[in-house]
Design a protein around this motif. Structure first.
Motif, mmCIF file in Angstrom:
data_model
loop_
_atom_site.group_PDB
_atom_site.id
_atom_site.type_symbol
_atom_site.label_atom_id
_atom_site.label_comp_id
_atom_site.label_asym_id
_atom_site.label_seq_id
_atom_site.Cartn_x
_atom_site.Cartn_y
_atom_site.Cartn_z
ATOM 1 N N TYR B 35 30.230 55.069 14.710
ATOM 2 C CA TYR B 35 31.192 53.991 14.506
ATOM 3 C C TYR B 35 32.332 54.467 13.608
ATOM 4 C CZ TYR B 35 32.184 49.030 14.770
ATOM 5 O OH TYR B 35 32.746 47.831 15.066
ATOM 6 N N LEU B 36 31.936 55.240 12.598
ATOM 7 C CA LEU B 36 32.899 55.822 11.670
ATOM 8 C C LEU B 36 33.909 56.688 12.426
ATOM 9 C CD1 LEU B 36 31.639 57.209 8.340
ATOM 10 C CD2 LEU B 36 33.201 58.611 9.607
ATOM 11 N N ALA B 37 33.398 57.465 13.392
ATOM 12 C CA ALA B 37 34.285 58.316 14.185
ATOM 13 C C ALA B 37 35.250 57.459 15.003
ATOM 14 C CB ALA B 37 33.463 59.206 15.106
ATOM 15 N N LEU B 38 34.736 56.373 15.580
ATOM 16 C CA LEU B 38 35.591 55.483 16.368
ATOM 17 C C LEU B 38 36.733 54.938 15.518
ATOM 18 C CD1 LEU B 38 32.997 53.370 18.398
ATOM 19 C CD2 LEU B 38 34.871 54.674 19.355
ATOM 20 N N VAL B 39 36.369 54.415 14.346
ATOM 21 C CA VAL B 39 37.379 53.835 13.470
ATOM 22 C C VAL B 39 38.382 54.901 13.044
ATOM 23 C CG1 VAL B 39 37.743 52.704 11.246
ATOM 24 C CG2 VAL B 39 35.825 52.035 12.655
ATOM 25 N N TYR B 40 37.863 56.087 12.746
ATOM 26 C CA TYR B 40 38.708 57.184 12.302
ATOM 27 C C TYR B 40 39.772 57.515 13.347
ATOM 28 C CZ TYR B 40 40.052 61.963 11.066
ATOM 29 O OH TYR B 40 40.761 63.092 10.760
ATOM 30 N N TYR B 41 39.330 57.761 14.584
ATOM 31 C CA TYR B 41 40.288 58.147 15.627
ATOM 32 C C TYR B 41 41.253 57.021 15.960
ATOM 33 C CZ TYR B 41 38.068 62.588 16.464
ATOM 34 O OH TYR B 41 37.611 63.868 16.312
ATOM 35 N N LEU B 42 40.732 55.802 15.991
ATOM 36 C CA LEU B 42 41.604 54.671 16.326
ATOM 37 C C LEU B 42 42.740 54.535 15.319
ATOM 38 C CD1 LEU B 42 42.306 52.178 17.955
ATOM 39 C CD2 LEU B 42 40.757 50.879 16.509
ATOM 40 N N TRP B 43 42.380 54.525 14.020
ATOM 41 C CA TRP B 43 43.417 54.288 13.015
ATOM 42 C C TRP B 43 44.284 55.510 12.791
ATOM 43 C CZ3 TRP B 43 45.081 49.746 11.233
ATOM 44 C CH2 TRP B 43 44.307 48.644 11.590
ATOM 45 N N LYS B 44 43.741 56.689 13.067
ATOM 46 C CA LYS B 44 44.577 57.883 12.993
ATOM 47 C C LYS B 44 45.692 57.784 14.026
ATOM 48 C CE LYS B 44 43.932 62.599 13.409
ATOM 49 N NZ LYS B 44 43.243 63.862 13.321
ATOM 50 N N ALA B 45 45.301 57.371 15.241
ATOM 51 C CA ALA B 45 46.295 57.217 16.305
ATOM 52 C C ALA B 45 47.291 56.120 15.955
ATOM 53 C CB ALA B 45 45.594 56.890 17.621
ATOM 54 N N ILE B 46 46.797 55.028 15.375
ATOM 55 C CA ILE B 46 47.688 53.922 15.034
ATOM 56 C C ILE B 46 48.701 54.355 13.982
ATOM 57 C CG2 ILE B 46 47.795 51.670 13.910
ATOM 58 C CD1 ILE B 46 45.129 51.000 15.256
ATOM 59 N N TYR B 47 48.218 55.033 12.935
ATOM 60 C CA TYR B 47 49.134 55.475 11.883
ATOM 61 C C TYR B 47 50.085 56.556 12.404
ATOM 62 C CZ TYR B 47 47.694 52.808 7.842
ATOM 63 O OH TYR B 47 47.488 51.790 6.948
ATOM 64 N N ALA B 48 49.598 57.418 13.294
ATOM 65 C CA ALA B 48 50.454 58.460 13.857
ATOM 66 C C ALA B 48 51.592 57.834 14.654
ATOM 67 C CB ALA B 48 49.632 59.389 14.738
ATOM 68 N N SER B 49 51.306 56.719 15.346
ATOM 69 C CA SER B 49 52.344 56.070 16.155
ATOM 70 C C SER B 49 53.326 55.293 15.301
ATOM 71 C CB SER B 49 51.697 55.111 17.165
ATOM 72 O OG SER B 49 50.602 55.698 17.793
ATOM 73 N N SER B 50 52.919 54.904 14.070
ATOM 74 C CA SER B 50 53.786 54.019 13.294
ATOM 75 C C SER B 50 54.902 54.786 12.609
ATOM 76 C CB SER B 50 52.973 53.258 12.251
ATOM 77 O OG SER B 50 52.754 54.077 11.133
ATOM 78 N N GLY B 51 54.715 56.083 12.368
ATOM 79 C CA GLY B 51 55.795 56.881 11.786
ATOM 80 C C GLY B 51 55.871 56.830 10.277
#
Lengths: 272, 270
Positions: B35-51
């Motif tokens: 679950y930790l991995a899921l949250v990690y990748y999801l929010w990494k992608a979200i923050y990467a897209s936000s700039g």
């Protein structure tokens, strides 16, 4: 004589049996009207909560990994529809561990029909229909806004891919439920698997390496929405896995069925 | 027997009982890691897209720690009081509990305390350590750990009181699943466990501030991450005070409701 009986047990035989069992289940459900209303309300609330979370996310972040608002909405709607069959038709899996533990499960083994079919058909969960309506509305809204053409081919594809995508979650829950034939109190396995479905609505392209593999082939939530959706969202660049997803779904379902039945055979042998 | 010994006896019984299911603990811990991995990748992608690195005062690591520990707190605090009570009511067993020389509300709390201790040690602490290591020291380590512990204890009591406020509804209807899912959905969304409260739009934030649910997840996690001025006494005390107020208010409400609802119990036969 025996042969003719066996011939009768084709697809239609099971459909007619399913109708009869379903009717009984609905009748008994309607006699608990307050329960029905509260449960339906609860189900609508979970969908609403998911939607609010989604809106809050997009309130802060305009896109995720190149997927904008409408494309994400498409994924979200797709996952909600694909997760409906497991809720509506396979809900009895949640009762399996109690039945197995108390010994009541034995009654399913004495009927001259498929044990898995008989057990699963016993419960039809009406409240899943609210999720279906919610998902369908989201799906159609996003479909229109992305501008996916409405042709006989795309609609047929949508139906095919939605049905096969649903097989993945069904298979996962079958596997999780069947663990109770071996492990006492295995409810947590189901709870955990059920929790993973919340991540089906995000593009699997956010994972890399090992986790991409895990969520594609071991806990295949990437197939619940992401891979099948690519057929519609990026029609010029569809990966092979997307086209293969119906086959893989069928395979997963078949494997989970075999695993479930293996548990039944083990249960038979314990006697008692 | 003194009352303290009565209570610790229940705690010990709970600890022994949860030691029985060690496999469950291992699987839960493993699932938490995935679950930790899921949250990690999801929010990494979200923050990467936000700039930007900081959104609404939360960095990527802040968000991750917040969400994963929220899940860990959820596992830690999870009580099945609504289910237990409904089962006890439907089987008639509740009458045995009412006859015991301890108030039912108290009895429930102390009989859960053992499994709470065990799940804290077996799943919460390991998850906490893994998060601390993965985020490379993004969790501030200092006095905030102590205030976090206090805040978490208060969160536990608030959560228990919410459960006890909802559970007696089972005396009025048999819809246990329905009641439980309504409770869980509302608590998880409005407490920040699903998405940090810092991301909520202004209007919704103001509503949520007046509800008790943030006392369960948002306040302890904010204290841990030293957000919202909780790294000073002026910020910390009101936060803990708010939790305490909710403990008292919910406890009073729960008592009133329970005393009223318990009169409805009629057990047929015996």
């Amino acid at each position: 004589m025996e042969k003719s009986l066996r011939q009768k047990r084709g697809f239609l035989f099971y459909v007619s049996i399913y109708k009869k069992i379903l009717l009984q289940d609905l009748k008994s459900k309607m006699s608990f009207r307050a329960d029905f209303i509260i449960s339906t309300f609860g189900m609508v609330l979970t969908n609403l909560s998911g939607f609010v979370t989604f809106m809050i996310l997009f309130h802060n972040f305009p896109s995720i990994n190149g997927w904008d608002y409408h494309h994400m909405l498409f994924l979200y709607g797709f996952s909600l529809i694909a997760l409906t069959p497991v809720q509506c038709f396979f809900d009895n899996n949640w009762n399996l561990r109690f039945m197995v533990r108390s010994g009541d499960f034995i009654k399913y083994c004495f009927r001259p029909i498929n044990v898995f079919f008989y057990f699963i058909s016993e419960v039809f969960d009406v409240k899943g229909l609210g999720q279906f309506a919610f998902g369908l509305a989201t799906f159609i809204y996003a479909w229109a806004h992305i501008g996916i053409p409405v042709t006989a081919v795309t609609i047929a594809e949508a139906v095919l891919f939605l049905i096969t995508a649903s097989l993945f979650m069904i298979a996962l829950m079958n596997f999780a439920a069947a663990t109770c034939f071996w492990i006492i109190n295995s409810g947590y396995v189901m709870v955990i698997m059920f929790r993973f479905k919340d991540f089906a609505k995000y593009p699997a392209s956010i994972f890399n390496g090992v986790f991409r593999f895990i969520f594609t082939f071991l806990i295949p939530i990437a197939f619940v929405a992401y891979y099948p959706s690519l057929v519609f969202v990026t029609p010029d660049n569809v990966p092979l896995l997307s086209w293969l997803s119906p086959l893989i779904g069928a395979l997963f379902f078949w494997l989970s069925y075999k695993f479930w039945m293996l548990g039944v055979r083990k249960y038979d042998f314990t006697g008692s | 027997m003194t009352s303290v010994r009565k209570m610790t006896a229940l705690t010990r019984a709970g600890i022994t009982e949860s030691l029985q299911f060690r496999l469950g603990t291992a699987v839960t811990l493993f699932a938490n890691l995935i679950y930790l991995a899921l949250v990690y990748y999801l929010w990494k992608a979200i923050y990467a897209s936000s700039g930007t690195d900081v959104v609404n005062g939360m960095t990527f690591y802040d968000t991750m720690i917040y969400l994963i520990l929220a899940t860990a707190i959820f596992n830690f605090l999870e009580m099945f009081i609504v289910w237990d009570m409904s089962r006890a009511i439907q089987s008639g067993e509740i009458i045995m509990h009412l006859l015991k020389p301890m108030r039912y509300r108290k009895y429930i709390f102390w009989s859960y305390s053992g499994s709470l201790v065990m799940s804290f040690v077996q799943t919460f602490i390991p998850t906490f350590l893994v998060v601390a290591i993965i985020t490379r020291g993004a969790i501030p380590m200092g006095w905030n750990l102590l205030s976090f512990a206090v805040s978490l204890l208060l969160a536990l009591v608030v959560n228990y009181n919410i459960e006890m406020l909802v559970a007696p509804i089972c005396l009025y209807t048999e819809s246990t699943w329905g009641i439980n899912i309504v409770k869980e959905t509302i608590v998880l969304l409005l407490s920040g466990a699903t998405i940090p409260l810092a991301f909520f739009p202004e209007g919704l934030r103001r509503v949520v501030d007046y509800l008790p649910f943030r006392a369960v997840y948002d306040i302890p996690l904010r204290v841990l991450l030293k957000k919202g001025g909780t790294d000073t006494w002026q910020g910390l005390l009101p936060a803990l005070g708010l939790q305490l107020v909710w403990c008292i208010v919910l406890s009073i409400l729960g008592n009133l409701f329970w005393n009223r609802a318990v009169k409805r119990i009629t057990v047929n036969g015996g």
